[in-house]
Scaffold this motif. Structure first.
Motif, PDB file in Angstrom:
ATOM      1  N   LEU A  62       0.832  -1.198   0.000  1.00 48.23           N
ATOM      2  CA  LEU A  62       0.000   0.000   0.000  1.00 48.23           C
ATOM      3  C   LEU A  62       0.868   1.249   0.000  1.00 48.23           C
ATOM      4  O   LEU A  62       0.442   2.321  -0.430  1.00 48.23           O
ATOM      5  CB  LEU A  62      -0.904  -0.017   1.240  1.00 48.23           C
ATOM      6  N   PHE A  63       2.100   1.119   0.488  1.00 51.15           N
ATOM      7  CA  PHE A  63       2.977   2.272   0.671  1.00 51.15           C
ATOM      8  C   PHE A  63       3.396   2.874  -0.666  1.00 51.15           C
ATOM      9  O   PHE A  63       3.880   2.176  -1.555  1.00 51.15           O
ATOM     10  CB  PHE A  63       4.223   1.849   1.452  1.00 51.15           C
ATOM     11  N   ALA A  64       3.190   4.165  -0.820  1.00 51.44           N
ATOM     12  CA  ALA A  64       3.631   4.899  -2.005  1.00 51.44           C
ATOM     13  C   ALA A  64       4.114   6.263  -1.527  1.00 51.44           C
ATOM     14  O   ALA A  64       3.304   7.128  -1.203  1.00 51.44           O
ATOM     15  CB  ALA A  64       2.498   5.049  -3.005  1.00 51.44           C
ATOM     16  N   PRO A  65       5.429   6.477  -1.439  1.00 54.21           N
ATOM     17  CA  PRO A  65       5.952   7.705  -0.845  1.00 54.21           C
ATOM     18  C   PRO A  65       5.763   8.929  -1.738  1.00 54.21           C
ATOM     19  O   PRO A  65       6.211   8.944  -2.884  1.00 54.21           O
ATOM     20  CB  PRO A  65       7.434   7.389  -0.660  1.00 54.21           C
ATOM     21  N   THR A  66       5.091   9.939  -1.223  1.00 56.93           N
ATOM     22  CA  THR A  66       4.904  11.190  -1.960  1.00 56.93           C
ATOM     23  C   THR A  66       5.475  12.386  -1.207  1.00 56.93           C
ATOM     24  O   THR A  66       5.511  13.493  -1.734  1.00 56.93           O
ATOM     25  CB  THR A  66       3.405  11.434  -2.226  1.00 56.93           C
ATOM     26  N   GLU A  67       5.938  12.179   0.031  1.00 60.22           N
ATOM     27  CA  GLU A  67       6.503  13.266   0.824  1.00 60.22           C
ATOM     28  C   GLU A  67       7.815  13.739   0.217  1.00 60.22           C
ATOM     29  O   GLU A  67       8.693  12.946  -0.121  1.00 60.22           O
ATOM     30  CB  GLU A  67       6.741  12.774   2.254  1.00 60.22           C
ATOM     31  N   ASP A  68       7.953  15.053   0.061  1.00 61.09           N
ATOM     32  CA  ASP A  68       9.167  15.613  -0.522  1.00 61.09           C
ATOM     33  C   ASP A  68      10.359  15.424   0.419  1.00 61.09           C
ATOM     34  O   ASP A  68      10.263  15.677   1.615  1.00 61.09           O
ATOM     35  CB  ASP A  68       9.001  17.110  -0.791  1.00 61.09           C
ATOM     36  N   ARG A  69      11.473  14.998  -0.158  1.00 63.55           N
ATOM     37  CA  ARG A  69      12.705  14.874   0.620  1.00 63.55           C
ATOM     38  C   ARG A  69      13.630  16.062   0.374  1.00 63.55           C
ATOM     39  O   ARG A  69      14.249  16.582   1.291  1.00 63.55           O
ATOM     40  CB  ARG A  69      13.430  13.578   0.277  1.00 63.55           C
ATOM     41  N   ASP A  70      13.725  16.492  -0.864  1.00 62.69           N
ATOM     42  CA  ASP A  70      14.598  17.611  -1.207  1.00 62.69           C
ATOM     43  C   ASP A  70      13.790  18.708  -1.894  1.00 62.69           C
ATOM     44  O   ASP A  70      13.144  19.502  -1.248  1.00 62.69           O
ATOM     45  CB  ASP A  70      15.750  17.129  -2.097  1.00 62.69           C
TER      46      ASP A  70
END
Length: 384
Positions: free
Chosen positions: A322-330
């Motif tokens: 289910l995990f799909a990373p959309t949080e900005d890192r840079d």
């Protein structure tokens, strides 16, 4: 009490360790805080243990020498271990390593975005907004292959947002692909590898089923299906390049065998957590709930093995995330991508915690111990 200590308090956990005394792997069981070698002519490999109808009962009572203290083994620092030390390997050996993709609605949308962005993270956010506006909540609780799913498919085609990823996500046929070669998976505390060409990638926390040659699910483990979003996003025909690289598949720390304390229903209701800790101080927390999967685990097994395809040594099956990373890192709008040195921990209260460090595949320890090496090693130990 740590996640691993809580998980291993009950149940039958089996795995593999590198045993320097025999210059090869040993099949082990966790018992009373110890890791016990149960390798024998009856069970020379994990494949042989999982072929037994009484696998859990056999492992629970099998005798053998203690190879390590469980807590100390799990606490070993991440990275390439010394060859003369006892350390965990991936718990699978001769099994094929298969994976099912696009099995959750949220991650399915992200695959569509990758495809439309052609692997370019700069374009992802605008496409995400457009696709989400069209699809909305229409995919939530939708059973893949159902009449309702067919209607949604027809509506999406009319809206001009149909994709090959939506086809395998809500259509009748699941995506099943080869994740890794036999014996190439890495275990707990090992390095996991990114192909050097990738600039947009992420971990994928998953449950991995251990299935024998008869199609019987014997247990489950945790897995990290290391994913190169930009490579697959450029073309689905690059799936093999995106998924199967040196050290790109992690499974462990052990396989929990099905018994009275743990069944397929526990898998169906499992909640996974993910934490990524970067050397730059970045921390990402995520989750994946098996309750939201669009296909039942046993359906995925049935689509993998049957009269259409046999696996004489069984297989390990990643079931998607289910995990799909959309949080900005840079940079804003580019979302998450790994940096070298990231520590990734995937955990579940019934299966323990699987931790790995991220490096380039070209810098991870090369895979050199294949099936021929295993057979020669077992023969020298008079186990074959």
């Amino acid at each position: 009490m740590s996640t691993n200590q809580k998980a291993f308090a009950t149940g039958v956990f089996v795995g593999r360790v590198w045993n320097p005394a025999v210059a090869g792997p040993s099949v082990v069981v966790v018992r009373d805080g110890n890791v016990i070698d149960i390798t024998s002519k009856t069970v020379p490999t994990m494949r042989d243990l999982l072929e037994r109808e009484d696998a859990a009962a056999y492992a629970a009572s099998a005798e053998g020498p203690v190879l390590a203290d469980l807590e100390g083994l799990l606490a070993r620092g991440v990275g390439t271990p010394e060859a003369n030390s006892v350390h965990l390997l991936a718990p699978n050996d001769l099994q094929a390593v298969k994976a099912c993709g696009v099995t959750f609605a949220r991650s399915m949308i992200e695959r569509v975005i990758e495809e439309r962005a052609a692997g370019n993270p700069d374009a992802a956010q605008k496409i995400r907004e457009k696709v989400s506006a069209v699809i909305g909540e229409s995919l939530r609780d939708l059973k893949a292959g159902s009449p309702a799913a067919l209607k949604v498919k027809e509506a999406l085609i009319e809206e001009g947002v149909w994709s090959q990823y939506l086809e395998v996500g809500i259509g009748p046929d699941a995506e099943v692909f080869s994740k890794a070669q036999v014996l190439s998976s890495v275990g707990h505390a090992a390095d996991v590898g990114l192909h050097p060409i990738s600039k947009w990638n992420n971990p994928e926390p998953e449950i991995v089923l251990a299935v024998n040659s008869r199609g019987v699910v014997q247990g489950a483990a945790l897995g990290n299906d290391v994913n190169l979003r930009d490579v697959e996003g450029r073309s689905a025909l690059l799936l093999g390049k995106a998924k199967d690289n040196n050290a790109s598949c992690s499974i462990g720390p052990f396989i929990r065998l099905f018994d009275a304390t743990y069944t397929i229903d526990d898998v169906r209701n499992a909640e996974l957590t993910l934490r990524v800790e970067g050397e730059d101080g970045f921390v990402l927390d995520g989750r994946s709930s098996m309750k939201e999967i669009s296909r039942d685990p046993l359906d995925l097994v049935g689509q993998t093995i049957g009269r259409h395809h046999q696996y004489p040594d069984g297989f390990m099956l990643f079931m998607g995330t289910l995990f799909a990373p959309t949080e900005d890192r840079d940079a804003p709008g580019q979302g998450f991508t790994h940096k070298i040195g990231d520590i990734v921990t995937i955990a579940n209260d019934r299966l323990g915690a699987l931790t790995n460090r991220v490096r380039l595949s070209t810098e991870c320890a090369p895979w050199t111990f294949g099936a021929s090496h295993l057979m020669r090693n077992l023969a020298a130990r008079q186990l074959l």
